[in-house]
Design an enzyme around this catalytic site. Structure first.
Site, PDB file in Angstrom:
ATOM      1  N   GLN A 202      19.883   1.714 -13.224  1.00 34.42           N
ATOM      2  CA  GLN A 202      19.398   1.976 -11.878  1.00 34.42           C
ATOM      3  C   GLN A 202      18.924   3.423 -11.853  1.00 34.42           C
ATOM      4  O   GLN A 202      19.728   4.348 -11.749  1.00 34.42           O
ATOM      5  CB  GLN A 202      20.511   1.705 -10.868  1.00 34.42           C
ATOM      6  CG  GLN A 202      21.058   0.276 -10.942  1.00 34.42           C
ATOM      7  CD  GLN A 202      20.065  -0.778 -10.470  1.00 34.42           C
ATOM      8  OE1 GLN A 202      19.675  -0.795  -9.310  1.00 34.42           O
ATOM      9  NE2 GLN A 202      19.632  -1.652 -11.391  1.00 34.42           N
ATOM     10  N   ARG A 222      21.828   3.460  -5.043  1.00 34.03           N
ATOM     11  CA  ARG A 222      20.581   4.053  -5.524  1.00 34.03           C
ATOM     12  C   ARG A 222      19.583   2.942  -5.852  1.00 34.03           C
ATOM     13  O   ARG A 222      19.965   1.779  -6.021  1.00 34.03           O
ATOM     14  CB  ARG A 222      20.844   4.914  -6.748  1.00 34.03           C
ATOM     15  CG  ARG A 222      21.268   4.148  -7.969  1.00 34.03           C
ATOM     16  CD  ARG A 222      21.831   5.039  -9.103  1.00 34.03           C
ATOM     17  NE  ARG A 222      20.974   6.135  -9.443  1.00 34.03           N
ATOM     18  CZ  ARG A 222      21.259   7.420  -9.138  1.00 34.03           C
ATOM     19  NH1 ARG A 222      22.383   7.736  -8.516  1.00 34.03           N
ATOM     20  NH2 ARG A 222      20.434   8.375  -9.470  1.00 34.03           N
ATOM     21  N   ALA A 243      22.081  -2.218  -0.120  1.00 30.53           N
ATOM     22  CA  ALA A 243      21.793  -2.464  -1.536  1.00 30.53           C
ATOM     23  C   ALA A 243      20.594  -1.645  -2.014  1.00 30.53           C
ATOM     24  O   ALA A 243      19.946  -0.947  -1.240  1.00 30.53           O
ATOM     25  CB  ALA A 243      21.548  -3.952  -1.750  1.00 30.53           C
ATOM     26  N   HIS A 244      20.309  -1.759  -3.282  1.00 33.64           N
ATOM     27  CA  HIS A 244      19.238  -0.956  -3.869  1.00 33.64           C
ATOM     28  C   HIS A 244      17.862  -1.296  -3.316  1.00 33.64           C
ATOM     29  O   HIS A 244      17.563  -2.436  -3.024  1.00 33.64           O
ATOM     30  CB  HIS A 244      19.228  -1.022  -5.397  1.00 33.64           C
ATOM     31  CG  HIS A 244      19.181  -2.386  -6.008  1.00 33.64           C
ATOM     32  ND1 HIS A 244      19.231  -2.562  -7.364  1.00 33.64           N
ATOM     33  CD2 HIS A 244      19.110  -3.618  -5.467  1.00 33.64           C
ATOM     34  CE1 HIS A 244      19.182  -3.847  -7.632  1.00 33.64           C
ATOM     35  NE2 HIS A 244      19.102  -4.497  -6.506  1.00 33.64           N
ATOM     36  N   ASN A 245      17.062  -0.232  -3.156  1.00 37.82           N
ATOM     37  CA  ASN A 245      15.666  -0.342  -2.732  1.00 37.82           C
ATOM     38  C   ASN A 245      15.480  -0.827  -1.312  1.00 37.82           C
ATOM     39  O   ASN A 245      14.370  -1.152  -0.895  1.00 37.82           O
ATOM     40  CB  ASN A 245      14.880  -1.226  -3.710  1.00 37.82           C
ATOM     41  CG  ASN A 245      14.903  -0.619  -5.089  1.00 37.82           C
ATOM     42  OD1 ASN A 245      15.631  -1.066  -5.973  1.00 37.82           O
ATOM     43  ND2 ASN A 245      14.185   0.471  -5.266  1.00 37.82           N
TER      44      ASN A 245
END
Lengths: 348, 348, 348
Positions: A202, A222, A243-245
């Site tokens: 990540q 991240r 969560a990511h993004n």
């Protein structure tokens, strides 16, 4: 809750600072805000909902905040303004400044030689600050926080004890992080390689805007490749998972226990009720309100309120109804059959 | 996200390490992975879904990873392989090795005299390691972690700052624990003694297999009498609760905010969507996929996908429908009555 | 799980301490409790559910705990009592006393000069205790805990590593807090000032009664103006969120992942199942049981069990039924139309 040492202000002084019109004795001094039920002589209370007017008959408050329609609802010393709840918020902030933390770095803290800590920063015991990290003027880092390598923290931030920021993340000014917040942990990125999961590094960051507040034990991952972004003014309650993004638009607020799956894009000025789950890779436009306990499974293109909660009932009644929930398709078929039989009868 | 110092590899070098066929200029060097939209000259991107083919026209990527069917989708320097997403995962791991932590124990750490810490272990500031605990070669224990008495940690594990492991728990090799993870806290074991709750000592352990990764602020309780077991290769996202005596089969993956109640036994190669709740004392076979937001109330004996989510709708529409949800039984009765009346009419 | 050094007791000694009638050889010594399946010679097991009677044929347990109806279910040395599960809980507590922590303050801990720490208190490494805080006799504060200014902690409490208590909060006697618990963080108090959120200072406290146990990573916010109150004997599992100004009545128990919104008032002797969400500003009377995964949207005035869970099904079947969930109102209309057409036919 009034501390003995609480500073007091006269209504005239308050109106000079925060606006509003004083009615009654403007020399009346107050040192704390309180509910009408709990208020004592040195306290000021507020009426933001007409249904509580009856409490005016019994309140011991020394003064009140009213809107213009209720200006004469009581003869107590009072401040009249457009929005009593907002006025109360501002007045409470005046009466209850956050505890001051003495500038300086505790002797036990581990600060990397290359970290840049502004002179007015306060860093508590058992804090770690990694290589090339920077912390802006006026920020307070509570005991036991861990700031990773190359993290950038703006001015006048306040991190309560036990916050962790992974490397490379960026935080704006006036960010408040409560205890147990984890920013920038690895997103849940896995590729299935036959019957095993392969971890995908990540390498994005978490980027947090100005004036964001994040509640206790909330986590913001991240990004996988690009960044996870929390825009300015966003307010997140406790126990939330981002969560990511994910991107959360400016001034959106989310209540406790919400979960936002990867790559969801949430608009500005939205609200999300407690325990709601928003699936990944979808988009929600600005000014959307999602009810508590709702599961959002696809994009929302129009502002408005959206809900999916099943109404609760007494268990015995629920048992009766729940059985039918599994057979709605059969029920619809049955209705169609009955309609055909009625048509046939009508035809005769 | 590319760090200036990122090491670069030519496509030929990459193919020598990871397999695949190079088309175009194999001397092309790349130092980072990126999405097609964000990629720059030194980056390599990948196409795993044909619907993104259009981005090939505009991407600035220096190279691509394609599957065999798309081998000629662009004339960029490229690596052709069976599974571009898995290849990308492996290549990203090559380009982004986890930051190295210098071996050694920070002077501030409290290591019990009887603990056995392998020579290559890195232990950060403010870490506690209890009596008779052991930590295997190559493991990295981040700042502020607390390792209880008699805990056993394998080789090449990585614990991010602020992890807590209660006494007696066992962790395998290459286990990754993110910040805020708590392993081995007491399960929720209570006996009702008239109108009080009596605590039942939780004397089992939590046992975590090799190659398990556990996300930020997730909790795994110790067993009541026997152990809680997370088998090898399991991947848990953030904010998950695993209760006492749960067993999670190898290579199962769970998304954020999932809750698994006590003594549930989950099979191997399962997936559990975000916010799902699995009740206690039930069994789920291998290869079961549970949708996000689903409540599992009884055992699942057959592989497959299982769901219980109520579809969301605009609130006004939901209000209309929700009223009927409480009266499905009456609706079914009504349908039965209508059928009888139709029968009666048909008979005449 | 039996530690080699576990102390053993004869059945006669146990009955002298905890009551019950010994049948068979009262000199039989046991040192640990275990399930019938796992028990070995030095272990004692229990039968609390007749459906497990068959295990009596094969158990290796050295002794059993039976209720009076099952007194002769096996000829093993045994203790007969009214409630084997409660007896087992008490006996397990006798056999498994919590690990002793040596009194004293670790040299690394930061204790404010004005804090009052009783002589028998144990304070671990990297702990902070703020100004005017007090900790009562026999309490154990694990490594890395942070105790804010003016916090009051009673006698014989046990805080596991990494607990954070914000300033001014009050905790009673024998309170157990697991790792990652955050008590007294700011509630989610916001006033909308045009298109921004204004933070409302949270000046109430969190007040925790005697004999409360709170699971790992659970959060209890401080009150906005008045206090958040957790009454005596309440048991909270992991990953729970208790918002500001909630009151939880004595001896209520909540399973993991529950969320309680602001100003909800929950009665005494209630239970709340895992993942349930209770909305704010509502009241629930004593002796209410809320099922797992249920969303409580309004006050509950009568004791009983309440549920709102949608039954899960295989995904293909769910898809068929879920489509109708969005059209129940149309279905009800259709039924009414059919009824009218039948009436018309009957009239003819």
């Amino acid at each position: 809750m009034t501390a003995a040492s609480q500073k007091s202000y006269s209504l005239d002084e308050i109106a000079a600072l925060l606006g509003g019109e004083v009615l009654g004795n403007g020399a009346t001094r107050v040192s704390q805000v309180a509910t009408m039920a709990a208020a004592q002589a040195g306290d000021i209370s507020f009426l933001s909902n007409p249904k509580y007017k009856k409490l005016l008959e019994t309140t011991q408050a020394g003064a009140m905040i009213f809107d213009r329609d209720s200006a004469d609802a009581a003869s107590l010393p009072r401040i009249v303004c457009d929005n009593p709840y907002v006025y109360f918020a501002k007045l409470s902030a005046l009466l209850n400044p956050p505890p001051q933390a003495a500038p300086g770095v505790d002797a036990s803290a581990r600060i990397a030689a290359s970290a840049r800590i502004a002179a007015s920063v306060s860093i508590g015991p058992f804090v770690s600050v990694g290589r090339d990290a920077c912390v802006g003027e006026g920020s307070v880092i509570g005991e036991g926080c861990s700031i990773g390598d190359n993290v950038s923290i703006g001015r006048d931030c306040r991190f309560y004890p036990g916050v962790v920021i992974y490397r490379d993340c960026i935080l704006g000014d006036r960010v408040i992080l409560h205890s147990g917040v984890v920013i920038g942990a690895d997103g849940f990125g896995l590729a299935r390689d036959h019957d095993r999961w392969l971890k995908i590094p990540q390498i994005g960051r978490a980027v947090i805007g100005n004036d964001v507040e994040i509640g206790a034990n909330t986590t913001v991952d991240r990004g996988a490749l690009d960044d996870t972004v929390i825009e300015e003014g966003v307010k997140l309650d406790n126990q939330i998972q981002i969560a990511h993004n994910v991107r959360i638009g400016a001034h959106t607020a989310m209540a406790g226990c919400v979960g936002i799956a990867g790559s969801a894009v949430i608009g500005k000025h939205c609200t999300v009720g407690g325990g709601a789950i928003i699936l990944g890779h979808l988009e929600i436009v600005d000014h959307v309100n999602i009810s508590a306990g709702t599961l959002i499974t696809k994009s929302i293109r129009e502002p408005g309120i959206y809900t999916s909660a099943l109404p609760f009932s007494a268990h015995a009644q629920w048992l009766k109804n729940a059985a039918h929930l599994r057979h709605l398709d059969a029920m619809a078929d049955k209705i169609a059959q009955l309609e055909n039989r009625i048509k046939e009868l009508e035809r005769k």
